[in-house]
Enzyme design. Sequence first.
Site, PDB file in Angstrom:
ATOM      1  N   LYS A 108       1.034  -1.355  -0.366  1.00  0.00           N
ATOM      2  CA  LYS A 108       0.059   0.021   0.005  1.00  0.00           C
ATOM      3  C   LYS A 108       1.001   1.281   0.509  1.00  0.00           C
ATOM      4  CE  LYS A 108      -4.680   1.003   0.185  1.00  0.00           C
ATOM      5  NZ  LYS A 108      -5.351  -0.250  -0.708  1.00  0.00           N
ATOM      6  N   ASP A 165      -6.826   4.193  -4.476  1.00  0.00           N
ATOM      7  CA  ASP A 165      -7.341   4.320  -3.218  1.00  0.00           C
ATOM      8  C   ASP A 165      -8.553   5.439  -2.716  1.00  0.00           C
ATOM      9  OD1 ASP A 165      -8.134   1.887  -0.254  1.00  0.00           O
ATOM     10  OD2 ASP A 165      -7.464   4.144  -0.199  1.00  0.00           O
TER      11      ASP A 165
HETATM   12  P1  NDP Z   1     -13.380   7.930  -2.869  1.00  0.00           P
HETATM   13  O1  NDP Z   1     -11.498   8.761  -2.599  1.00  0.00           O
HETATM   14  O2  NDP Z   1     -14.091   8.095  -3.762  1.00  0.00           O
HETATM   15  O3  NDP Z   1     -14.392   7.747  -1.703  1.00  0.00           O
HETATM   16  C1  NDP Z   1     -13.889   8.065  -0.210  1.00  0.00           C
HETATM   17  C2  NDP Z   1     -14.818   8.578   0.346  1.00  0.00           C
HETATM   18  O4  NDP Z   1     -15.226   8.002   1.992  1.00  0.00           O
HETATM   19  C3  NDP Z   1     -15.894   9.741   0.167  1.00  0.00           C
HETATM   20  O5  NDP Z   1     -17.532   9.461   0.485  1.00  0.00           O
HETATM   21  C4  NDP Z   1     -15.185  10.011   1.567  1.00  0.00           C
HETATM   22  O6  NDP Z   1     -15.356  11.408   1.988  1.00  0.00           O
HETATM   23  C5  NDP Z   1     -15.292   9.194   2.753  1.00  0.00           C
HETATM   24  N1  NDP Z   1     -14.645   9.647   3.529  1.00  0.00           N
HETATM   25  C6  NDP Z   1     -12.953   9.078   3.897  1.00  0.00           C
HETATM   26  N2  NDP Z   1     -12.008   9.506   4.028  1.00  0.00           N
HETATM   27  C7  NDP Z   1     -12.896   9.720   5.110  1.00  0.00           C
HETATM   28  C8  NDP Z   1     -12.991  10.031   6.890  1.00  0.00           C
HETATM   29  N3  NDP Z   1     -12.004  10.100   7.153  1.00  0.00           N
HETATM   30  N4  NDP Z   1     -14.694   9.960   7.615  1.00  0.00           N
HETATM   31  C9  NDP Z   1     -15.347  10.159   6.480  1.00  0.00           C
HETATM   32  N5  NDP Z   1     -15.677   9.795   5.607  1.00  0.00           N
HETATM   33  C10 NDP Z   1     -14.847  10.200   4.721  1.00  0.00           C
HETATM   34  O7  NDP Z   1     -12.699   5.974  -1.967  1.00  0.00           O
HETATM   35  P2  NDP Z   1     -12.610   5.112  -2.745  1.00  0.00           P
HETATM   36  O8  NDP Z   1     -13.901   4.603  -2.022  1.00  0.00           O
HETATM   37  O9  NDP Z   1     -12.388   3.739  -3.374  1.00  0.00           O
HETATM   38  O10 NDP Z   1     -12.636   4.414  -0.526  1.00  0.00           O
HETATM   39  C11 NDP Z   1     -13.181   3.702  -0.231  1.00  0.00           C
HETATM   40  C12 NDP Z   1     -12.857   3.204   1.052  1.00  0.00           C
HETATM   41  O11 NDP Z   1     -13.085   1.483   0.560  1.00  0.00           O
HETATM   42  C13 NDP Z   1     -11.719   3.435   1.474  1.00  0.00           C
HETATM   43  O12 NDP Z   1     -11.806   2.522   3.182  1.00  0.00           O
HETATM   44  C14 NDP Z   1     -10.311   2.333   1.218  1.00  0.00           C
HETATM   45  O13 NDP Z   1      -9.191   1.684   1.848  1.00  0.00           O
HETATM   46  C15 NDP Z   1     -11.850   0.947   0.924  1.00  0.00           C
HETATM   47  N6  NDP Z   1     -11.435  -0.028  -0.464  1.00  0.00           N
HETATM   48  C16 NDP Z   1     -11.785   0.896  -1.912  1.00  0.00           C
HETATM   49  C17 NDP Z   1     -11.121  -0.163  -3.555  1.00  0.00           C
HETATM   50  C18 NDP Z   1     -11.015   0.632  -4.765  1.00  0.00           C
HETATM   51  O14 NDP Z   1     -10.849  -0.425  -5.418  1.00  0.00           O
HETATM   52  N7  NDP Z   1     -10.780   1.915  -4.409  1.00  0.00           N
HETATM   53  C19 NDP Z   1     -10.757  -1.293  -3.292  1.00  0.00           C
HETATM   54  C20 NDP Z   1     -10.776  -1.859  -1.582  1.00  0.00           C
HETATM   55  C21 NDP Z   1     -11.327  -0.594  -0.637  1.00  0.00           C
HETATM   56  P3  NDP Z   1     -15.162  12.930   2.010  1.00  0.00           P
HETATM   57  O15 NDP Z   1     -15.227  13.206   0.601  1.00  0.00           O
HETATM   58  O16 NDP Z   1     -15.828  13.923   2.736  1.00  0.00           O
HETATM   59  O17 NDP Z   1     -13.446  12.890   2.550  1.00  0.00           O
HETATM   60  O1  2IT Z   2      -7.652  -1.725  -1.121  1.00  0.00           O
HETATM   61  C1  2IT Z   2      -8.209  -1.989  -1.569  1.00  0.00           C
HETATM   62  O2  2IT Z   2      -7.982  -3.454  -2.064  1.00  0.00           O
HETATM   63  C2  2IT Z   2      -7.931  -1.727  -3.333  1.00  0.00           C
HETATM   64  N1  2IT Z   2      -7.407   0.220  -3.193  1.00  0.00           N
HETATM   65  C3  2IT Z   2      -7.935  -1.813  -4.661  1.00  0.00           C
HETATM   66  C4  2IT Z   2      -6.252  -2.303  -4.238  1.00  0.00           C
HETATM   67  C5  2IT Z   2      -5.655  -2.123  -6.548  1.00  0.00           C
HETATM   68  O3  2IT Z   2      -4.627  -2.744  -6.679  1.00  0.00           O
HETATM   69  O4  2IT Z   2      -6.401  -2.416  -7.305  1.00  0.00           O
END
Ligand code: NDP
Ligand code: 2IT
Length: 450
Positions: A131, A171
């Site tokens: 990561k 992420d």
């Molecule tokens: P984005 O940046 O697209 O969206 C993040 C969302 O979560 C936003 O709505 C944001 O609100 C909110 N958020 C982030 N930090 C905080 C916080 N500290 N408190 C409250 N709300 C928060 O990210 P993703 O959708 O890609 O990621 C969301 C989650 O999914 C994370 O935990 C990530 O690690 C996990 N994940 C993502 C993957 C991927 O493929 N993208 C794969 C697997 C897991 P705001 O805009 O107000 O900050």
């Molecule tokens: O938390 C996760 O699994 C991710 N943010 C996606 C990682 C990836 O390499 O697609």
Amino acid sequence: MTVVVIDERLEKAYQDVVRRNPAEAEFHQAVREVLESLGPVLAKRPDFADSRIIERICEPERQIIFRVVWQNDAGEVEVNRGFRVQFNSALGPYKGGLRFHPSVYLGIIKFLGFEQIFKNALTGMPIGGAKGGSDFDPKGRSDGEVMRFCQAFMTELYRHLGEYRDVPAGDIGVGAREIGYLFGQFKRIANEYESGVLTGKGLGWGGSLVRKEATGYGAVFFAREMLAVRGQELEGQTCLVSGSGNVAIYTIEKLHALGAKAIACSDSSGFVVDEDGIDVELLKQVKEVERRRVSEYATRKPKARFVPGGNIWEVPATVAFPSATQNEINGHDAKLLVKNGCIAVCEGANMPTTPDGIRVFQEAKIAYGLGKAANAGGVATSALEMQQNASRDYWSFEYTEARLQKIMSEIHRVCYETAAEYGSPGDYVLGANIAGFLKVADAMDAFGLI
Ligand code: NDP
Ligand code: 2IT
């Protein structure tokens, strides 16, 4: 907080992690959760204690921390910190996303990298765990600023990457725009069109169909499997989806396609409730196209209401998909969810539930799908993107989605069967941690003491 008693050797390994990684609370939490599952494994496999596999797995293979200097639109110099923790390469090249968020520090990147090892193992794809990210806050920045930051970040990171070495993706705070700037800078420095060096790329330049949707879609497939083994259906369920980013949007989209209804989503400023079901096209317009706050959704949909600073877990619903960030559900929130009739929690985010919250779900015996199993569809589809890049091929949406669906159902089966085999049927925490651990530990064992 209840402290679970674990095997003496595991407790010692945990205490060593705490001592050697001071002030990294999220990393400690992620390690503790895995070690709490491993007692029955050590009982069966005393050789793991002799070869100190647990201690080795808790120590990253390599940690890179670097300075990122760039200029904002006002011409001022900004200084950020960049990270890449290459945690484990037993199963394949390091693989895992990059997070750009002001809360990022080494403890966050290490917890995410540690989780990624076992998640990636569960996908069955040949990928190790890593990561990275930065404390850079992309909110309110212009495209030019984001581009200059990404270029400065990649100018250091590129030397650590490669199709066979380390393959980052997105992420929090890193989506298609950022991956574009990062890939452009990598290509410029390396003077090679190495498609397989990043995933989550645009569809016109080496990206895979379904990668954007994969984490959310995958979490919904996982929830459907958890409900099916309990004789329940996803269709007709009322759902809460926290966050309103990549994972949340495509969770909502798939829920609606499968006949469930997502009635609320959020961001860090509050949550929106729309009893008609969140209009996902409007949400995409507000978040993906205009990059605005979720409150904007309510101003354009008169029947929806925005609750500033509110707690989304207070809204009654039957299934919850935490899809924002770590520790967003505590013990209190978990009790509220259970009290309001929640039958399943399926984690799109990484480690969104605190240890106390997890215990509430387990004691209430509701279906609880932890992130490292339930959100593995994103990274699994990244591995499918790598496959397409390596073979210079391009798959259809239908074929790629079918592969994702099969991977999610396999992950569910493996976690379910492993939990039953180790005496805790229905405990996906135990099943996922043991199955993921065994795969990595057996590979490490085969390689000797490295
Ligand atoms: P984005 O940046 O697209 O969206 C993040 C969302 O979560 C936003 O709505 C944001 O609100 C909110 N958020 C982030 N930090 C905080 C916080 N500290 N408190 C409250 N709300 C928060 O990210 P993703 O959708 O890609 O990621 C969301 C989650 O999914 C994370 O935990 C990530 O690690 C996990 N994940 C993502 C993957 C991927 O493929 N993208 C794969 C697997 C897991 P705001 O805009 O107000 O900050
Ligand atoms: O938390 C996760 O699994 C991710 N943010 C996606 C990682 C990836 O390499 O697609």
